[in-house]
Design a protein around this motif. Structure first.
Motif, mmCIF file in Angstrom:
data_model
loop_
_atom_site.group_PDB
_atom_site.id
_atom_site.type_symbol
_atom_site.label_atom_id
_atom_site.label_comp_id
_atom_site.label_asym_id
_atom_site.label_seq_id
_atom_site.Cartn_x
_atom_site.Cartn_y
_atom_site.Cartn_z
ATOM 1 N N ILE A 25 2.137 2.623 10.745
ATOM 2 C CA ILE A 25 1.280 2.103 11.797
ATOM 3 C C ILE A 25 1.060 0.731 12.729
ATOM 4 O O ILE A 25 1.036 -0.050 11.858
ATOM 5 C CB ILE A 25 -0.429 2.863 11.763
ATOM 6 C CG1 ILE A 25 -0.573 3.814 11.012
ATOM 7 C CG2 ILE A 25 -1.128 2.236 13.015
ATOM 8 C CD1 ILE A 25 -2.572 4.288 11.204
ATOM 9 N N ARG A 26 2.037 0.864 12.853
ATOM 10 C CA ARG A 26 2.781 -1.028 13.485
ATOM 11 C C ARG A 26 2.786 -0.677 14.639
ATOM 12 O O ARG A 26 3.630 0.377 15.398
ATOM 13 C CB ARG A 26 4.359 -1.205 13.081
ATOM 14 C CG ARG A 26 4.608 -1.800 11.846
ATOM 15 C CD ARG A 26 2.884 -2.635 11.181
ATOM 16 N NE ARG A 26 3.878 -3.445 11.710
ATOM 17 C CZ ARG A 26 3.139 -5.465 11.707
ATOM 18 N NH1 ARG A 26 1.869 -5.041 11.278
ATOM 19 N NH2 ARG A 26 3.943 -6.534 12.209
ATOM 20 N N ARG A 27 2.230 -2.020 16.124
ATOM 21 C CA ARG A 27 2.390 -2.228 16.834
ATOM 22 C C ARG A 27 4.193 -2.540 17.395
ATOM 23 O O ARG A 27 4.046 -3.561 16.921
ATOM 24 C CB ARG A 27 1.332 -2.565 17.603
ATOM 25 C CG ARG A 27 0.082 -1.839 18.103
ATOM 26 C CD ARG A 27 -0.943 -2.982 18.358
ATOM 27 N NE ARG A 27 -1.608 -3.652 18.182
ATOM 28 C CZ ARG A 27 -3.322 -4.502 18.542
ATOM 29 N NH1 ARG A 27 -3.324 -4.423 19.252
ATOM 30 N NH2 ARG A 27 -3.161 -5.047 17.678
ATOM 31 N N SER A 28 4.647 -2.857 18.825
ATOM 32 C CA SER A 28 5.572 -3.201 18.955
ATOM 33 C C SER A 28 5.650 -4.365 19.106
ATOM 34 O O SER A 28 6.062 -5.035 18.813
ATOM 35 C CB SER A 28 5.841 -2.820 20.399
ATOM 36 O OG SER A 28 7.424 -3.230 20.689
ATOM 37 N N GLY A 29 4.618 -4.977 19.217
ATOM 38 C CA GLY A 29 3.961 -6.252 19.976
ATOM 39 C C GLY A 29 3.866 -7.190 18.531
ATOM 40 O O GLY A 29 4.571 -8.698 17.815
ATOM 41 N N ASP A 30 3.050 -6.607 17.677
ATOM 42 C CA ASP A 30 3.377 -6.985 16.129
ATOM 43 C C ASP A 30 4.057 -7.033 16.022
ATOM 44 O O ASP A 30 4.595 -8.087 14.633
ATOM 45 C CB ASP A 30 1.836 -5.888 15.704
ATOM 46 C CG ASP A 30 0.433 -6.292 16.067
ATOM 47 O OD1 ASP A 30 0.468 -7.236 16.952
ATOM 48 O OD2 ASP A 30 -0.122 -5.505 15.920
ATOM 49 N N TYR A 31 4.826 -6.137 15.732
ATOM 50 C CA TYR A 31 6.572 -5.817 14.838
ATOM 51 C C TYR A 31 7.242 -7.400 15.185
ATOM 52 O O TYR A 31 7.945 -7.871 14.347
ATOM 53 C CB TYR A 31 7.380 -4.779 14.203
ATOM 54 C CG TYR A 31 8.451 -4.485 14.425
ATOM 55 C CD1 TYR A 31 8.705 -5.071 12.978
ATOM 56 C CD2 TYR A 31 9.100 -4.963 15.264
ATOM 57 C CE1 TYR A 31 10.043 -4.566 12.865
ATOM 58 C CE2 TYR A 31 10.477 -5.397 15.525
ATOM 59 C CZ TYR A 31 10.864 -5.208 13.462
ATOM 60 O OH TYR A 31 12.158 -4.575 12.818
ATOM 61 N N GLN A 32 7.211 -7.296 16.691
ATOM 62 C CA GLN A 32 7.927 -8.368 16.966
ATOM 63 C C GLN A 32 7.679 -10.050 16.613
ATOM 64 O O GLN A 32 8.634 -10.716 16.583
ATOM 65 C CB GLN A 32 8.293 -8.534 18.586
ATOM 66 C CG GLN A 32 8.326 -6.787 19.348
ATOM 67 C CD GLN A 32 9.869 -7.338 19.342
ATOM 68 O OE1 GLN A 32 10.734 -7.874 18.684
ATOM 69 N NE2 GLN A 32 11.025 -6.562 19.100
#
Length: 67
Positions: A25-32
């Motif tokens: 579970i990862r949000r795109s903003g967190d991944y970036q």
């Protein structure tokens, strides 16, 4: 030209990123954000520590159930 690196990730940030990655579970903003701050060495070490803790937790549960 390469983007300047932001400040280095803290151990807590690495632990959170590895934990959420284990769950998938990862949000795109967190991944970036993590992709800019966390180095590959931090990811490998964090993954190894996370896997070790997971295995130890499983062994602890098995020990509790069998004793």
């Amino acid at each position: 030209m390469d983007k300047p690196r932001e400040s280095s990730a803290s151990p807590l940030m690495v632990a959170k990123a590895v934990f959420w990655s284990f769950l998938g579970i990862r949000r795109s903003g967190d991944y970036q954000r993590d992709a800019v701050r966390i180095t590959p060495v931090q990811v490998v070490i964090g993954g190894l520590v996370g896997a070790l803790l997971f295995v130890l937790a499983l062994l602890g549960v098995v020990w509790l159930v069998t004793h």
